[in-house]
Design a protein around this motif. Structure first.
Motif, PDB file in Angstrom:
ATOM      1  N   HIS A  28       6.048   6.549   1.603  1.00  8.38           N
ATOM      2  CA  HIS A  28       4.786   5.836   1.833  1.00  8.38           C
ATOM      3  C   HIS A  28       3.939   5.942   0.569  1.00  8.38           C
ATOM      4  O   HIS A  28       4.165   6.806  -0.278  1.00  8.38           O
ATOM      5  CB  HIS A  28       4.004   6.464   2.983  1.00  8.38           C
ATOM      6  CG  HIS A  28       4.673   6.346   4.316  1.00  8.38           C
ATOM      7  ND1 HIS A  28       4.462   5.290   5.171  1.00  8.38           N
ATOM      8  CD2 HIS A  28       5.561   7.161   4.929  1.00  8.38           C
ATOM      9  CE1 HIS A  28       5.185   5.473   6.270  1.00  8.38           C
ATOM     10  NE2 HIS A  28       5.864   6.595   6.149  1.00  8.38           N
ATOM     11  N   ALA A  54      -1.024   8.076   4.783  1.00  6.81           N
ATOM     12  CA  ALA A  54      -0.477   6.908   4.113  1.00  6.81           C
ATOM     13  C   ALA A  54      -1.409   5.716   4.274  1.00  6.81           C
ATOM     14  O   ALA A  54      -2.227   5.664   5.199  1.00  6.81           O
ATOM     15  CB  ALA A  54       0.894   6.580   4.692  1.00  6.81           C
ATOM     16  N   CYS A 104      -0.705   2.947   5.357  1.00  6.40           N
ATOM     17  CA  CYS A 104      -0.405   2.282   6.618  1.00  6.40           C
ATOM     18  C   CYS A 104      -0.972   3.058   7.809  1.00  6.40           C
ATOM     19  O   CYS A 104      -0.863   2.626   8.945  1.00  6.40           O
ATOM     20  CB  CYS A 104       1.101   2.103   6.775  1.00  6.40           C
ATOM     21  SG  CYS A 104       2.001   3.661   6.917  1.00  6.40           S
ATOM     22  N   CYS A 160       8.075   2.130   2.721  1.00  3.65           N
ATOM     23  CA  CYS A 160       7.359   1.545   3.851  1.00  3.65           C
ATOM     24  C   CYS A 160       6.820   0.155   3.476  1.00  3.65           C
ATOM     25  O   CYS A 160       6.071   0.023   2.513  1.00  3.65           O
ATOM     26  CB  CYS A 160       6.216   2.481   4.237  1.00  3.65           C
ATOM     27  SG  CYS A 160       5.090   1.781   5.440  1.00  3.65           S
ATOM     28  N   CYS A 181       2.882  -0.165   3.679  1.00  9.48           N
ATOM     29  CA  CYS A 181       2.249   0.433   2.495  1.00  9.48           C
ATOM     30  C   CYS A 181       2.443  -0.458   1.275  1.00  9.48           C
ATOM     31  O   CYS A 181       1.519  -0.633   0.474  1.00  9.48           O
ATOM     32  CB  CYS A 181       2.845   1.806   2.205  1.00  9.48           C
ATOM     33  SG  CYS A 181       2.218   3.108   3.268  1.00  9.48           S
TER      34      CYS A 181
HETATM   35 ZN   LIG Z   1       3.487   3.508   5.055  1.00 10.33          ZN
END
Ligand SMILES: [Zn+2]
Length: 71
Positions: A23, A32, A34, A59, A62
């Protein structure tokens, strides 16, 4: 904004275990982009590795958010 990559491991695993996914976090944080909470002990990599094989798997959420913050 300074970023770095931080590892997420499989449930119950920690540093040294295979990385489940990378991430992007803002430097010195463990959340992170996200929204995923990552271990403060998790491995980190410089954001320069993003987009290279060393930074895979990464990810997607991200990645999209990171692209918006970095010119
Ligand atoms: Zn992420």
């Amino acid at each position: 904004m300074e970023h770095e990559m931080r590892a997420e491991y499989a449930e119950g695993a920690g540093p040294g275990a295979p990385v489940k996914i990378w991430h992007m976090v803002r430097r010195e944080t463990a959340t992170a982009m996200c929204g995923r909470e990552l271990s403060p002990d998790a491995e980190t990599r410089t954001a320069e590795v993003w987009g290279t094989p060393e930074g895979e798997p990464f990810c997607h959420t991200c990645g999209a958010l990171y692209l918006r913050e970095v010119p």
